[in-house]
Write a protein that holds these residues in place. Structure first.
Motif, short mmCIF file in Angstrom:
data_model
loop_
_atom_site.label_atom_id
_atom_site.label_comp_id
_atom_site.label_asym_id
_atom_site.label_seq_id
_atom_site.Cartn_x
_atom_site.Cartn_y
_atom_site.Cartn_z
N THR A 10 0.84 -1.20 0.00
CA THR A 10 0.00 0.00 0.00
C THR A 10 0.87 1.25 0.00
O THR A 10 0.61 2.20 -0.74
CB THR A 10 -0.93 0.01 1.24
OG1 THR A 10 -1.73 -1.16 1.23
CG2 THR A 10 -1.82 1.24 1.22
N LYS A 65 -13.96 6.67 -6.80
CA LYS A 65 -15.42 6.57 -6.59
C LYS A 65 -16.12 6.07 -7.85
O LYS A 65 -17.03 5.25 -7.78
CB LYS A 65 -15.98 7.92 -6.17
CG LYS A 65 -17.48 7.90 -5.87
CD LYS A 65 -17.97 9.25 -5.36
CE LYS A 65 -19.46 9.17 -5.05
NZ LYS A 65 -19.98 10.48 -4.54
N GLY A 223 -14.80 -2.13 -3.96
CA GLY A 223 -14.71 -1.54 -2.63
C GLY A 223 -13.30 -1.55 -2.09
O GLY A 223 -12.81 -0.57 -1.53
N GLU A 224 -12.61 -2.69 -2.27
CA GLU A 224 -11.23 -2.80 -1.81
C GLU A 224 -10.32 -1.86 -2.60
O GLU A 224 -9.42 -1.23 -2.04
CB GLU A 224 -10.74 -4.24 -1.95
CG GLU A 224 -11.36 -5.23 -0.96
CD GLU A 224 -12.72 -5.72 -1.43
OE1 GLU A 224 -13.20 -5.25 -2.51
OE2 GLU A 224 -13.33 -6.54 -0.73
N PHE A 226 -11.15 0.95 -3.97
CA PHE A 226 -11.42 2.31 -3.50
C PHE A 226 -10.63 2.60 -2.22
O PHE A 226 -10.01 3.66 -2.09
CB PHE A 226 -12.92 2.52 -3.25
CG PHE A 226 -13.26 3.88 -2.73
CD1 PHE A 226 -13.36 4.96 -3.58
CD2 PHE A 226 -13.49 4.09 -1.37
CE1 PHE A 226 -13.67 6.23 -3.11
CE2 PHE A 226 -13.80 5.35 -0.88
CZ PHE A 226 -13.88 6.42 -1.76
N GLY A 227 -10.65 1.68 -1.29
CA GLY A 227 -9.95 1.87 -0.03
C GLY A 227 -8.45 2.05 -0.23
O GLY A 227 -7.83 2.95 0.35
N TYR A 228 -7.85 1.21 -1.07
CA TYR A 228 -6.41 1.31 -1.32
C TYR A 228 -6.06 2.59 -2.10
O TYR A 228 -5.02 3.21 -1.86
CB TYR A 228 -5.91 0.09 -2.10
CG TYR A 228 -5.82 -1.16 -1.25
CD1 TYR A 228 -5.07 -1.18 -0.08
CD2 TYR A 228 -6.48 -2.33 -1.62
CE1 TYR A 228 -4.98 -2.32 0.70
CE2 TYR A 228 -6.41 -3.48 -0.85
CZ TYR A 228 -5.66 -3.47 0.31
OH TYR A 228 -5.57 -4.61 1.09
N VAL A 230 -7.65 5.44 -1.95
CA VAL A 230 -7.74 6.57 -1.02
C VAL A 230 -6.46 6.66 -0.19
O VAL A 230 -5.87 7.75 -0.03
CB VAL A 230 -8.96 6.42 -0.09
CG1 VAL A 230 -8.91 7.44 1.05
CG2 VAL A 230 -10.25 6.59 -0.88
N LYS A 231 -6.00 5.53 0.34
CA LYS A 231 -4.77 5.52 1.14
C LYS A 231 -3.57 5.97 0.30
O LYS A 231 -2.73 6.78 0.76
CB LYS A 231 -4.51 4.12 1.70
CG LYS A 231 -5.55 3.67 2.72
CD LYS A 231 -5.31 2.22 3.15
CE LYS A 231 -6.40 1.74 4.10
NZ LYS A 231 -6.22 0.30 4.45
#
Length: 435
Positions: A10, A65, A223-224, A226-228, A230-231
């Motif tokens: 990440t 998004k 979804g996963e 998107f999370g990565y 964002v980080k």
């Protein structure tokens, strides 16, 4: 089943994005802005960071998004319009201006100071070597996180840190008075100067590359992803902010070493020469070459992905042809390229900002198709006016428009279009209330 990326991967993804953004414009514009900003340094820097860091961060979040590339951002527009906007942004960023500029800046700052007499033949040889070397990494499509995020970027960060510590511990001059536009409207001038980095546009391009890299690592769930994303975006934004703070302060305290500098490149070269002597030029050459080179890798790879996904041309063929075109354009020269690119950037930036804003606010619109057409259409129309003004054409008749003289004719009309779209009711709501 989606495979977890892990903390180190990440961080590497975030460092990869940071390196992709950190290219030619990020090096040559902030030092000059810092020198001109003078005692208005803080407000000027905030304006610059708004467009050079804030907008790219929002652009990456919009891509995350939407779950797709530039074309998907325009999914509520007619397909031909969405594809036209995507193609225009890609052409500006890759073969026409952005990527050739990385080669020219690497050449001017990284090689020319090290050779006795540089000629057009030197530039031709350098550009060929630069883009052939870039192709070596570009064609390893699945290994971008590993090669850029884990190897090239750490070297780049170490080199930048050495200069950053030296700049703040050994400033060469007192900060002078603000000059030109920075004296009258420091935030606004910094905001406009942030356009030159091209990073808000680059965010729309690199977003799809990040998704491609995640797919290569086995992260396929939306979804996963998107999370990565964002980080990774936050990591890249922090890195860019620290980098710009260093270069702004470098420029503001460079009046003692480069008082007659005409561009940020000259400021950096002079400052580093005083700080580190001859060895400093080797350090600067390393920073510039790595920064520009990683952006070239990301840009050509992203453009090739876009073309191969939307045509019959293969990724490999597109990458080779694009690299050749970039090498050809690079031989025009840096000054000529900058003169042509600035009005085009001023015209296309409002459209990019409107795309980002629409996708981040899409859940607020009852009629998203109408909202997309209105918001992006208004931004495009007024952006063209700003672009024409930037070419030097006499546009005094339009000075009645709020913000036109400062280059912001598009801003208030676009905000108004957003508000109209938020409060516009859907046809179902109208029918229900009428009944």
């Amino acid at each position: 089943m989606t495979k977890p990326l892990g903390s180190w991967n990440t961080i590497s993804l975030g460092m990869m994005v940071f390196a992709f953004f950190l290219g030619a414009g990020n090096l040559i514009f902030p030092p000059m802005a810092g020198m001109l900003a003078g005692d208005n340094l803080a407000m000027s820097m905030l304006g610059f960071l708004a467009t050079a860091v804030g907008l790219p961060l929002l652009g990456l979040l919009a891509i995350a998004k939407a779950g797709g590339g530039i074309v998907h951002l325009g999914r509520y527009l007619p397909s031909k319009v969405a594809n036209f906007i995507a193609l225009a942004i890609y052409l500006v960023l890759v073969p026409m201006f952005g990527i050739p500029r990385t080669c020219l800046v690497a050449y001017e700052l990284g090689l020319v100071p090290l050779v006795e007499s540089a000629s057009q033949l030197t530039l031709i040889a350098y550009s060929l070597f630069y883009f052939v070397a870039a192709l070596f990494f570009i064609l390893r499509r699945g290994g971008l996180i590993d090669t850029v995020g884990k190897i090239i970027t750490p070297l780049l960060v170490i080199c930048i840190a050495v200069i950053g510590v030296s700049v703040f511990s050994n400033p060469f001059a007192e900060i002078a008075e603000a000059q030109k536009g920075f004296a009258d409207m420091p935030f606004g001038q910094g905001f406009i100067d942030g356009y030159n980095t091209m990073d808000a546009l680059a965010a729309l391009m690199f977003g799809v590359l990040m998704i491609d890299a995640l797919n290569g690592k086995g992260v396929s769930g939306k979804g996963e992803q998107f999370g990565y994303l964002v980080k990774a975006s936050i990591i890249a934004a922090i890195g860019l902010t620290l980098f710009y703070v260093v270069l702004f302060y470098l420029g503001a305290t460079a009046t003692g070493v480069a008082p007659e500098a005409q561009n940020g490149g000259e400021i950096i070269v002079a400052y580093v020469a005083v700080l580190f002597g001859a060895k400093g030029q080797l350090l600067l050459s390393t920073i510039v070459s790595l920064a520009c080179f990683t952006t070239a890798i990301g840009g050509i790879s992203s453009f090739s992905t876009y073309v191969s996904d939307n045509s019959k041309f293969s990724y490999k063929l597109t990458a080779i042809v694009t690299a050749a075109c970039c090498a050809l354009v690079a031989n025009i020269g840096l000054n000529q390229l900058l003169v042509v690119s600035i009005p085009i950037l001023i015209g296309i930036y409002p459209v990019a900002v409107a795309l980002i804003a629409f996708n981040l606010l899409v859940d607020w619109f009852n009629r998203p198709q109408m909202a997309a057409r209105l918001i992006i259409g208004v931004a495009a129309i007024f952006g063209v006016l700003d672009a024409i003004k930037a070419t030097g054409v006499n546009m005094e008749a339009f000075n009645v428009l709020p913000g036109f003289s400062q280059g912001f004719a598009w801003l208030l009309p676009t905000l108004a279009a957003v508000l109209v779209s938020v409060f516009a009711r859907s046809s179902k709501q109208t029918v229900a209330e009428t009944a």
